[in-house]
Scaffold this active site. Structure first.
Site, PDB file in Angstrom:
ATOM      1  N   ASN A 187       0.863  -1.184   0.000  1.00 30.49           N
ATOM      2  CA  ASN A 187       0.000   0.000   0.000  1.00 30.49           C
ATOM      3  C   ASN A 187       0.900   1.234   0.000  1.00 30.49           C
ATOM      4  OD1 ASN A 187      -1.635   2.145   0.740  1.00 30.49           O
ATOM      5  ND2 ASN A 187      -2.687   1.067   2.389  1.00 30.49           N
ATOM      6  N   ARG A 232      -2.785  -1.498  -3.320  1.00 33.74           N
ATOM      7  CA  ARG A 232      -3.783  -0.440  -3.217  1.00 33.74           C
ATOM      8  C   ARG A 232      -3.526   0.556  -4.337  1.00 33.74           C
ATOM      9  NH1 ARG A 232      -3.733   4.779   0.601  1.00 33.74           N
ATOM     10  NH2 ARG A 232      -5.786   5.558   0.065  1.00 33.74           N
ATOM     11  N   HIS A 277     -10.215   6.433  -0.445  1.00 36.39           N
ATOM     12  CA  HIS A 277     -10.281   5.692   0.834  1.00 36.39           C
ATOM     13  C   HIS A 277     -11.396   4.661   0.849  1.00 36.39           C
ATOM     14  CE1 HIS A 277      -8.440   9.304   3.197  1.00 36.39           C
ATOM     15  NE2 HIS A 277      -7.511   8.454   2.824  1.00 36.39           N
ATOM     16  N   ARG A 281      -3.105  18.600   3.013  1.00 35.88           N
ATOM     17  CA  ARG A 281      -4.031  19.013   1.956  1.00 35.88           C
ATOM     18  C   ARG A 281      -5.092  19.965   2.518  1.00 35.88           C
ATOM     19  NH1 ARG A 281      -5.451  13.171   0.017  1.00 35.88           N
ATOM     20  NH2 ARG A 281      -3.609  12.484   1.143  1.00 35.88           N
ATOM     21  N   GLU A 326      -8.875   6.581  15.133  1.00 36.03           N
ATOM     22  CA  GLU A 326      -8.760   5.487  16.106  1.00 36.03           C
ATOM     23  C   GLU A 326      -7.994   5.880  17.360  1.00 36.03           C
ATOM     24  OE1 GLU A 326      -7.060   2.031  14.083  1.00 36.03           O
ATOM     25  OE2 GLU A 326      -8.287   2.521  12.344  1.00 36.03           O
ATOM     26  N   GLU A 376      -6.900  -1.900   6.031  1.00 35.48           N
ATOM     27  CA  GLU A 376      -6.928  -1.858   4.567  1.00 35.48           C
ATOM     28  C   GLU A 376      -6.139  -3.016   3.982  1.00 35.48           C
ATOM     29  OE1 GLU A 376      -5.789   2.389   4.791  1.00 35.48           O
ATOM     30  OE2 GLU A 376      -6.985   2.610   2.980  1.00 35.48           O
TER      31      GLU A 376
END
Ligand code: AMP
Length: 405
Positions: free
Chosen positions: A13, A94, A185, A246, A339, A390
């Protein structure tokens, strides 16, 4: 070595500033290896990994790029796991943006590589990194070359209604140039949504939830009757929430102002909005949430940045409540920040009490470091933290595609 080792998937990823990797069994979810390279392009790039329960950490060097980092993983980390490597049946990558042509998870061939390249302008920080990982794995492991699978962040958003995915610009920009909201995402939003349906013992097709993936990149998705009906990221992963570097949403006229009044060219503006904005831009110090958590009560710029982050997030959650057809089963927090940072959940939910959200302070404080659980009071709408994975989601999709062939 475990004699039952088989059907393992290697997952790569490649993110914009980090690379996560894992070797796991997608069926029993056992992870043999997992690791992350952090702080690419910064003064100190380091790698941490865990193999058979033992943790390792090494400095890779300074200003390390994706290619160097992937080669380090291949040369320094993977040789330790020769037995495991013999049992790999596929490699899952990914990929952030599938562009206009790719709608779902697929085996990688030259056409797919070309399509991912075609979509670089939709995900300029991500697709090039994803391509580096794909090309290196195909070259270094020829026996698995035809078993590389791309799992796209954008797949989850294919069923969004056009009321959500169209921008109010001349329609031909969509029809002729594919300018629309694609989201990102998706792998994480999809994964935590399925986890939620299990926790709530509810069929996925009747699930109404809002999922907040808050990491270095951050996005919110509205899922109604198991279908994603809106999401905060747009044509590219630049739109929406305040992120590490961003900007998220802004008045498009800011770009004209920067260009015409400040004489910044379009490449400079793109770089500022993608790499110098967000938490880094607001604070002038850091994009790492650990800094903001530590300094929220002591430094004005840290408080200001976090408050803007939560203000934007609570606005999105409020707006997405209107898409829920009169029932919200749960609000979900996930990702590195979602999290691990109780402060963010507290500040966001405190802005939403009018909508029936009421946090349980103790549960909120207790739920960190990969733990999942309810963090709302019994009188509140349900709010859960759900640890995303993921890598597991990518491994499962990769395995499904390979076993279908
Ligand atoms: P992700 O992109 O999901 O890996 O999340 C990265 C972001 O999560 C960074 O801003 C980290 O500072 C933040 N993060 C990760 N772990 C923690 C932690 N234990 N405490 C505070 N922030 C964390």
């Amino acid at each position: 070595m475990d004699k039952k080792l088989k059907n393992l998937i290697f997952v790569l990823n490649c993110g914009s500033s980090s690379i996560k990797f894992a070797i796991l069994n997608p069926n029993n979810e056992k992870k043999y290896l997992s690791g992350v390279v952090e702080c690419l392009f910064l003064s100190e790039t380091y790698i941490t990994w865990q193999f058979l329960g033992i943790k390792y950490k090494k400095k890779i060097g300074s200003n390390i790029n994706h290619q160097e980092a992937v080669n380090f993983i291949i040369d320094q980390v993977l040789p330790q796991e020769k037995d495991i490597f013999k049992n790999l049946i596929g490699i899952g990558h990914r990929v952030v943006h599938g562009g206009t042509k790719i709608k779902k998870t697929t085996l990688i061939d030259n056409n797919i590589i070309q399509y991912i390249e075609d979509a670089v302008s939709f995900a300029p920080l991500h697709n090039p990194a994803n391509l580096i990982g794909i090309k290196i794995m195909i070259e270094k492991y020829p026996s698995l070359a035809k078993k590389n699978v791309a799992v796209f962040d954008t797949s989850f958003y294919q069923d969004m209604p056009e009321t959500s995915f169209l921008y109010a610009i001349p329609y031909n920009f969509y029809k002729e140039h594919g300018i629309r909201r694609y989201g990102a995402h998706g792998t994480s939003h999809n994964y935590v949504a399925h986890k939620t349906s299990i926790i709530l013992n509810k069929k996925f097709s009747s699930l109404n939830i809002i999922t907040c993936h808050l990491g270095n990149g951050a996005s919110v998705s509205a899922i109604c009757n198991g279908i994603c009906v809106d999401t905060s990221m747009g044509l590219t992963p630049l739109e929406g929430l305040v992120m590490g570097t961003r900007s998220g949403d802004l008045d498009p006229s800011i770009i004209f102002f920067m260009n015409k009044q400040l004489n910044l060219n379009i490449d400079e503006i793109e770089m500022i909005l993608n790499k110098k904005s967000g938490l880094l831009g607001l604070s002038g110090i850091s994009s790492d949430f650990r800094y903001f958590e530590k300094n929220y009560n002591h430094k004005k710029h840290a408080k200001r940045s976090v408050d803007i982050f939560c203000h934007r997030l609570s606005k999105y959650i409020s707006a997405y409540m209107s898409l829920m057809e009169n029932r919200l089963d749960a609000l979900i927090f996930t990702g590195g920040i979602g999290e691990n940072v109780p402060l963010i959940r507290e500040l966001t939910l405190s802005r939403l009490s009018l909508l029936g959200f009421n946090i349980d302070h103790e549960l909120n404080l207790y739920t960190i470091r990969g733990k999942s659980g309810l963090i709302s009071k019994s009188t509140s709408r349900s709010v859960f933290v759900i640890a995303t994975d993921e890598e597991l989601a990518i491994a499962q999709e990769t395995s499904n595609i390979i076993s279908r062939k």
